[in-house]
Design a protein around this motif. Structure first.
Motif, PDB file in Angstrom:
ATOM      1  N   GLY A   1       0.827  -1.216   0.000  1.00 31.31           N
ATOM      2  CA  GLY A   1       0.000   0.000   0.000  1.00 31.31           C
ATOM      3  C   GLY A   1       0.853   1.255   0.000  1.00 31.31           C
ATOM      4  N   SER A   2       0.192   2.402  -0.019  1.00 29.67           N
ATOM      5  CA  SER A   2       0.962   3.652  -0.083  1.00 29.67           C
ATOM      6  C   SER A   2       1.541   4.022   1.285  1.00 29.67           C
ATOM      7  N   THR A   3       0.845   3.702   2.365  1.00 32.01           N
ATOM      8  CA  THR A   3       1.330   4.092   3.702  1.00 32.01           C
ATOM      9  C   THR A   3       2.730   3.545   4.014  1.00 32.01           C
ATOM     10  N   PRO A   4       2.997   2.244   3.783  1.00 30.78           N
ATOM     11  CA  PRO A   4       4.313   1.736   4.181  1.00 30.78           C
ATOM     12  C   PRO A   4       5.457   2.052   3.206  1.00 30.78           C
ATOM     13  N   MET A   5       5.153   2.745   2.098  1.00 33.95           N
ATOM     14  CA  MET A   5       6.241   3.008   1.125  1.00 33.95           C
ATOM     15  C   MET A   5       7.439   3.711   1.775  1.00 33.95           C
ATOM     16  N   PRO A   6       7.222   4.804   2.556  1.00 39.53           N
ATOM     17  CA  PRO A   6       8.384   5.435   3.194  1.00 39.53           C
ATOM     18  C   PRO A   6       9.107   4.502   4.180  1.00 39.53           C
ATOM     19  N   MET A   7       8.369   3.577   4.761  1.00 38.88           N
ATOM     20  CA  MET A   7       9.002   2.605   5.681  1.00 38.88           C
ATOM     21  C   MET A   7       9.990   1.726   4.912  1.00 38.88           C
ATOM     22  N   TYR A   8       9.563   1.247   3.724  1.00 38.39           N
ATOM     23  CA  TYR A   8      10.477   0.427   2.932  1.00 38.39           C
ATOM     24  C   TYR A   8      11.665   1.265   2.459  1.00 38.39           C
ATOM     25  N   GLY A   9      11.389   2.535   2.090  1.00 39.40           N
ATOM     26  CA  GLY A   9      12.475   3.429   1.654  1.00 39.40           C
ATOM     27  C   GLY A   9      13.488   3.602   2.771  1.00 39.40           C
ATOM     28  N   SER A  10      13.001   3.796   3.973  1.00 41.67           N
ATOM     29  CA  SER A  10      13.868   4.001   5.132  1.00 41.67           C
ATOM     30  C   SER A  10      14.664   2.728   5.443  1.00 41.67           C
TER      31      SER A  10
END
Ligand code: F6R
Length: 255
Positions: free
Chosen positions: A44-53
């Motif tokens: 989903g869109s919410t965890p995208m920054p988590m994967y980026g981090s």
């Protein structure tokens, strides 16, 4: 095993980047504490920054070793091949696994430990769901703690619903995995019908895909899938830690 639930705490952060960093640190702490951790992850869109981090931290910190962890995804559409750009399998490969492999294959999660629901040729959906649950249960059984170490969740947007008289009667939406409100705590992994609202919420992605279809070599489906395989609330609640991420105001009513 008798499960006990600790108190839930809420952390309010400034924006999606901070949510991503916070979630990534919790995942990293879990792995540093236990290099063989069983972790359940969302798309989903919410965890995208988590994967980026996570990818950035993996690149910077050469001592961060993900080669022992066992990952299960929460859910997957039925009817999209793993190379379909809107399948969750494609999402995980592009956003996470391929990037980690490029940085250091030896420290990246092992291919055999990257699990996502898939319906094999000739297999019924029910059988595929049971097989997936069995894979998760087997990983949990050999885990010394006999439970998953961490599950990270997103949550579907929810909107107030009005009756014919114009009065608010409740909320629509707010799924976890693809478990819609009303799902039971005893529900295991299964094939589910996607609600009209869930399908409408994702329709824009399929519409956008039509506009860039030339980018892809394979034949693409533009139909929004109407079924998915999802881990159930039972599978989620057995985890030692649960981290639910929510951003944007359409999540506020359900939170
Ligand atoms: C995806 C999943 C879904 C999403 C939810 C929110 O694996 O389980 O429940 O978490 O649809 O999606 P976003 O983050 O795109 O708003």
């Amino acid at each position: 095993m008798k499960q006990t639930y600790g108190p839930a705490s809420i952390k309010i952060l400034k924006n999606s980047i901070e949510i991503g960093q916070y979630a990534a640190e919790i995942i990293i702490d879990t792995i540093k504490e236990k290099p063989g951790a069983v972790i359940i992850l969302p798309t989903g869109s919410t965890p995208m920054p988590m994967y980026g981090s996570l990818v950035r931290r993996f690149e910077e910190d050469k001592t961060l070793d993900l080669s022992g962890i066992i990952i299960f995804n929460l859910d997957e559409y039925i009817g999209l091949t793993p190379d379909h750009p809107l399948s969750y399998s494609y999402y995980m490969n592009k956003i996470f696994y391929e990037k980690l492999d490029r940085i250091d294959k030896n420290r990246a999660p092992k291919i055999n430990n990257r699990h996502i629901p898939v319906v094999n040729k000739g297999e019924s959906w029910a059988k595929a769901a049971k097989r997936y649950e069995h894979e998760l249960d087997s990983a949990i059984r050999i885990n010394p703690d006999k439970q998953a170490d961490l599950v990270v969740l997103g949550i579907g947007a929810a909107y107030p619903v009005k009756n014919r008289m114009g009065r608010y009667t409740g909320l629509e939406g707010g799924h976890i995995g693809f478990n819609e409100p009303g799902s039971k705590a005893t529900d295991g992994t299964r094939a589910v019908v996607l609600t009209k609202k869930t399908r409408m919420d994702t329709a824009f992605r399929f519409l956008n895909l039509r506009h860039c279809r030339e980018t892809f070599k394979q034949q693409l489906t533009f139909e929004v899938p109407d079924h998915a395989i999802t881990l159930g609330i039972k599978n989620i609640l057995q985890s030692k830690k649960i981290l639910l991420l929510a951003n944007m105001e359409e999540k506020e009513p359900v939170i």
